[in-house]
Structure formats: C-alpha cells, structure tokens
Enzyme design. Structure first.
Site, short mmCIF file in Angstrom:
data_model
loop_
_atom_site.label_atom_id
_atom_site.label_comp_id
_atom_site.label_asym_id
_atom_site.label_seq_id
_atom_site.Cartn_x
_atom_site.Cartn_y
_atom_site.Cartn_z
N GLU A 134 48.94 22.77 68.46
CA GLU A 134 50.15 23.18 68.92
C GLU A 134 51.41 23.45 67.69
O GLU A 134 51.52 22.31 67.34
CB GLU A 134 50.66 22.13 69.98
N CYS B 258 59.84 22.80 69.07
CA CYS B 258 59.10 23.90 68.92
C CYS B 258 59.60 25.29 69.65
O CYS B 258 59.30 26.19 69.69
CB CYS B 258 57.53 23.61 69.11
P1 NAD Z 1 54.46 18.48 60.06
O1 NAD Z 1 53.50 19.55 60.17
O2 NAD Z 1 55.39 18.55 58.79
O3 NAD Z 1 53.89 17.10 60.52
C1 NAD Z 1 53.17 16.92 61.72
C2 NAD Z 1 52.20 15.69 61.49
O4 NAD Z 1 51.39 16.18 60.67
C3 NAD Z 1 52.86 14.55 60.99
O5 NAD Z 1 52.21 13.37 61.45
C4 NAD Z 1 52.63 14.59 59.56
O6 NAD Z 1 52.70 13.25 58.70
C5 NAD Z 1 51.22 15.14 59.59
N1 NAD Z 1 50.83 15.85 58.14
C6 NAD Z 1 51.37 16.11 57.19
N2 NAD Z 1 50.66 16.62 56.34
C7 NAD Z 1 49.56 16.62 56.71
C8 NAD Z 1 48.21 17.01 56.19
N3 NAD Z 1 47.90 17.43 54.89
N4 NAD Z 1 47.38 16.84 56.84
C9 NAD Z 1 47.26 16.23 57.98
N5 NAD Z 1 48.35 15.73 58.74
C10 NAD Z 1 49.59 16.04 58.06
O7 NAD Z 1 55.47 18.88 61.37
P2 NAD Z 1 57.06 18.07 61.70
O8 NAD Z 1 57.78 18.37 60.66
O9 NAD Z 1 56.61 16.76 61.95
O10 NAD Z 1 57.24 18.77 63.10
C11 NAD Z 1 58.05 20.11 63.12
C12 NAD Z 1 57.05 21.26 63.37
O11 NAD Z 1 56.16 20.88 64.45
C13 NAD Z 1 57.62 22.29 63.78
O12 NAD Z 1 57.15 23.49 63.14
C14 NAD Z 1 57.51 22.47 65.42
O13 NAD Z 1 57.58 23.84 65.98
C15 NAD Z 1 56.33 22.07 65.51
N6 NAD Z 1 55.94 21.42 66.89
C16 NAD Z 1 55.28 22.10 67.83
C17 NAD Z 1 55.02 21.83 69.08
C18 NAD Z 1 54.23 22.65 69.96
O14 NAD Z 1 53.79 21.96 71.06
N7 NAD Z 1 53.75 23.68 69.59
C19 NAD Z 1 55.82 20.80 69.52
C20 NAD Z 1 56.53 19.97 68.45
C21 NAD Z 1 56.69 20.36 67.16
#
Ligand code: NAD
Length: 508
Positions: free
Chosen positions: A276, A310
């Site tokens: 997601e 999101c």
């Molecule tokens: P992010 O991708 O920076 O981080 C998400 C998670 O991934 C965190 O736990 C982070 O520590 C981890 N992560 C970071 N680098 C990684 C790697 N290389 N390998 C594996 N895991 C890693 O996102 P964010 O800033 O926490 O959240 C915001 C984003 O999430 C926005 O783009 C938003 O649209 C999206 N989002 C989507 C939904 C949905 O349901 N579609 C819901 C909420 C947020």
C-alpha cells in the site's frame, strides 16, 4: 523559518513527557524489543530518540535494531506459527477481541501517544482509534474463514475440496502517519487467520506503531513468539525484514520509492508482497457541484492530520466557472483552522511529523510559488508547523500538484471540461483514491469510472476507509487490497484436496 507565534500554541506548555511513565509501558520501558514473548532490553545496542514533533524534544528512546534482532524475531515467529495455526478460530478471535478491548481501555494513553509521538490532534486520534477498533473487530469475524468449498470434478468419482490455510509468517513494515491503525490493519487479520507476525514500525512512531501493539497483545494473552516487534531505521533493518526467507507475505505500507525495493526483495524470496503505497489524489469539483459540500469535503480532505494521509487530497481540480468562489471559500475556511500543539483542546492542525517531511513540503511549496502559484491562505511555516495553505493559479505540473506533498496544502487547479478534469487527475503515476463533486449522478459515475484509481468517492472527499471494504490502489499506489475478504486472500493460501472416491481408470 519564521518566528511568528503559532496560532493556539502556548510555548509555556512545552513538556517533555516521558513515554516510559505510561501505564501501558512495559516494565523495561520502551527501550526493548518484544521477541518470543519477552521484552529484550537494549544491552549494547544503540538507541533512537522518540521525538515530540510539536516541541522537537525527545520523549523517550527505543532500540536501534540490527539484522541479528530481525533474525531472532523471524526465528521466534517460525517456531510459534504451527501451534498458533492449530488453535481454533474462536480461540484466535478471542485473543484479538481481548486486545481490541485493551486498546479501548488504554484509549486516553493512545490519544496522548498520538499527540506527542505522531503530532496528531484529538480529532485524528479519535478517527485512528475508531479505525483500529473496526479493523480488529472485522479481523475477529475473519478468524473463521477456513470452511471447505467443493468444486465439481472433470474426473469421474472424484471430489474437489478447497480449503484455506494460514500463509505462515507475515512480515509487516508500517509508516508513521496512522501508525497504530496501519500496523493493526495487517497484524490483527494476520493473527486472526492463524499466522505469526514480525512487525517493524516506522522509526518516527516506533512506540505507538509497534511496541504498544506488542504490549496490547501480550496483555491479551497471545502465545509467545506469535507476534514479535523489532524497532530500527528502515535503512538499517528494513532490507533484513523484507528480504528474509521466512515470511510467506511481506505487508508494506509506506512510500512508493521504498515499496518498490521492498516488493523486489520479497519477490526475490518468492514471498508475496502486499503493498500500500503513495497517492496523488484529486478532488474534482464540476460546474454543477454543490459548492458548500465540495468546500466542506475539500477542507476535511486536505487538512485533517496536516494532510499526512496517503488518501488526503493532493490536488483540487475545479471547474473554471466556480474556481474563484471555490478558492475564496476554501481559503477562508483554511485561515480559521486552529493550529498548534495537538495536546491543546480544539487544535485541528498540528505539526508536520518529522524534519524531512517538513523540509519536503516547504521545498515543494517554495518551488511552486516561484513558478507562479499564488498563496490565498497560510503559506508561512515555523519548524515543523506549516500553516494550512491554499494556492491558486496552480498548474498540474507544478511540484506541489505533481508530487505527493503529504502536507496541509491545497493547490487548486482549474479545468474547462470533464474530459480535461479526468486527464489532469490521471496525469500521475499514482492511482489510490479520489473524489468527484457533481450533482448529476450519472455524470459523476462516468467521471468516477474513468479515473485510474482503486477508490473514488462521489460527493465526498478521498479520506475514506471502512474496515470491511477493499482498500488499495493501482499503478504506483500498490499491489493488492486490504480489509475484509481481500485480506483473507492475502494472508492465507488456498489448498486443493481431491478425494478419488471411486477407483480411477488410468490410460496405462
Ligand atoms: P517510508 O516508505 O519512508 O517508510 C515506511 C516504512 O518503511 C517505515 O517503517 C520505514 O522505516 C521503512 N523503510 C524505510 N526504508 C526501508 C527500506 N530500505 N527497506 C525496508 N523498509 C524501509 O514511508 P513513510 O514516510 O513512513 O510514510 C509516508 C508514505 O506512506 C507516503 O508516501 C504515503 O502515501 C504512504 N502511505 C500509504 C498508505 C496506503 O494505504 N496506501 C497509507 C499510509 C501511508
């Protein structure tokens, strides 16, 4: 960065409340991982500060996990999964139900956690807690999804039986914006369906999105090893969580950029990625829209939780005949939104959750203003607060409209025809949610059908999530659906058992 006092914010109220003082905290404090039913304190590991986004002061610390911690967590999950899968659906549902009641019992502690760890106002905390309760309750009902279906056979004397089995171990990586809900949306159904889980919450919300989930399930009596929570930065341990050979499913909610890496790492192990990701959601307002309703929806969809969803409105696409009036009304509403420390009563708009997100929003805003966008409301920012901002004269390819800004900013783009509105809305790699305000239902349905998104809401705004309704996007917004039956597909495997009741005639 300005020095203007924040509306509704009293600097004297700054407090660095320690999260370890919460009743919900484990005896070790939060500086411990939860693995195999034990709180494993920090020992020689580094720590990560938990920051209050409104004061930019630390309110606690959590372990900076390593690959070895991830290894231990997956080993514990793998060892625990079969016994948990053999529990009856009622037993599993009842642990999830007890956990749901505990979330409710600790409601005020969660509200506090959302404020000081996530920067979320009371309104947002209530929305998130209701969603969390809803997803847990739906998960309880899903626990009994293992009935047997029969299919006719093309072979004489054979019965085809279709059963389901838990997928095994589910790895969950969650974001910071709705940390408890977005972890629980995966954890609760995974557990109810008989899987074991390893959860890595976002570094920015490691307590409310991870360790607090462990505390709740520990108190609810979940057997040791069935849920394991490891904290750490994505850059340090994310790859270890996503690319481990143990999980059958890797459930990731977060940015598209990281989601691509996580999906590739999971697929390499032949684990199913459930992704997601980001969005660039359009709120379309046609010439015959009810403007009161369109503006009401526009305000809620843009500024709730500082636009950090999101499914927030990223762009308002408004017919040129109502454009000026829409901008004027939206700006007047944005100006009146109380901004400040989320612990203060009545605050709607809190701080942006972290420094990098704050810098991104300010950069997108400044680059768009340089390109000709005009500020109609807000526009100022002070570390990590961004005033609710309305921009007119915005083109769809300006940074604030073209990229997911994830902030309390409402860029308004004009259009002339429905065709053009659809084209503008679809001119993005994302395809998550959207909304259409139009009094003619047939016309609204036509527009809704032609939007390349997983979800569209007519005469509403995009910020909708119902725990029993499939949720997800297309294109760069992800793979798969969450909620209800859709999550059963994701977190279980179908098994075909055939029974040859009559002797079969083989060709040789
Ligand atoms: P992010 O991708 O920076 O981080 C998400 C998670 O991934 C965190 O736990 C982070 O520590 C981890 N992560 C970071 N680098 C990684 C790697 N290389 N390998 C594996 N895991 C890693 O996102 P964010 O800033 O926490 O959240 C915001 C984003 O999430 C926005 O783009 C938003 O649209 C999206 N989002 C989507 C939904 C949905 O349901 N579609 C819901 C909420 C947020």
């Amino acid at each position: 960065m300005g020095t203007k006092p924040r509306r509704g914010y009293d600097a004297a109220d700054r407090r660095a409340d320690s999260l370890d003082a919460l009743e919900l905290a484990p005896v070790t404090g939060w500086n411990a991982h939860y693995v195999d039913g034990e709180w494993r304190p920090r020992e020689n590991r580094d720590t990560l500060d938990v920051m209050n986004p409104a004061t930019r002061e630390p309110v606690g610390a959590v372990p900076a996990g390593t690959d070895a911690d991830v290894e231990e967590a997956y080993a514990a999950a793998d060892a625990a999964r079969r016994a948990w899968a053999e529990r009856t659906p009622d037993e599993r549902a009842s642990v999830v139900a007890d956990a749901r009641e505990l979330v409710d019992a600790y409601r005020e502690e969660f509200v506090h956690l959302f404020a000081v760890e996530c920067g979320g106002a009371r309104l947002k905390a209530d929305i998130e807690l209701d969603l969390t309760g809803g997803t847990m309750s739906v998960a309880e009902d899903l626990a009994d999804s293992f009935g047997t279906d029969e299919r006719e056979s093309v072979v004489e004397g054979k019965r085809n039986l279709l059963t389901r089995e838990p997928a095994g171990v589910v790895g969950v990586i969650s974001p910071w914006n709705f940390p408890l809900y977005l972890s629980m949306r995966a954890v609760a159904p995974a557990l109810a369906l008989g899987n074991a889980v390893v959860l890595k919450p976002s570094t920015h919300t490691a307590v409310v999105g991870g360790l607090a989930v462990a505390r709740i399930f520990e108190e609810a009596g979940l057997p040791d090893g069935v849920l394991n929570v490891v904290t750490g930065t994505g850059s340090e341990i994310g790859e270890a969580v996503a690319s481990h050979s143990t999980p059958s499913v890797v459930s990731f909610t977060g940015s598209t950029e990281v989601g691509r890496e996580v999906g590739a790492a999971a697929a390499e192990q032949l684990s199913t990625p459930a992704l997601e990701l980001g969005g660039n959601n359009a709120h379309i307002v046609t010439d015959d829209a009810d403007l009161d309703r369109a503006v009401d929806g526009g305000v809620f969809g843009s500024f709730t939780h500082q636009g950090q969803e999101c499914i927030s409105i990223n762009r308002h696409l408004v017919h040129e005949s109502v454009y000026d009036e829409y901008v004027e009304r939206l700006a007047a509403r944005a100006e009146r939104l109380p901004m400040g420390d989320p612990r203060e009563e009545g605050v709607v708009v809190g701080p942006v959750q972290n420094a990098s997100q704050y810098e991104t929003i300010v950069d997108l805003l400044e680059r768009s203003v340089e390109r000709g966008a005009e500020i109609e409301a807000g526009g100022d920012h002070y570390e990590w607060f961004v005033e609710p901002t309305v921009l007119s004269n915005v083109a769809n390819d300006m940074p604030i409209a073209a990229e997911e800004h994830f902030g309390p900013v409402a860029p308004v783009v004009p259009f002339e025809t429905d065709e053009q509105a659809i084209e503008l809305a679809n001119d993005t790699e994302y395809g998550l949610s959207g909304s259409v305000h139009c009094e003619d239902r047939e016309r609204a349905m036509d527009i809704a059908r032609r939007l390349d998104t997983g979800m569209v809401h007519i005469n509403d705004q995009p910020l909708n999530d119902e725990p029993h309704v499939p949720f997800g996007g297309v294109g760069a917004s992800g793979i798969g659906r969450y909620n209800g039956e859709a999550i059963v597909e994701a977190f279980t495997e179908t098994k075909w058992i055939s029974v040859q009741d009559e002797p079969r005639e083989y060709p040789y």
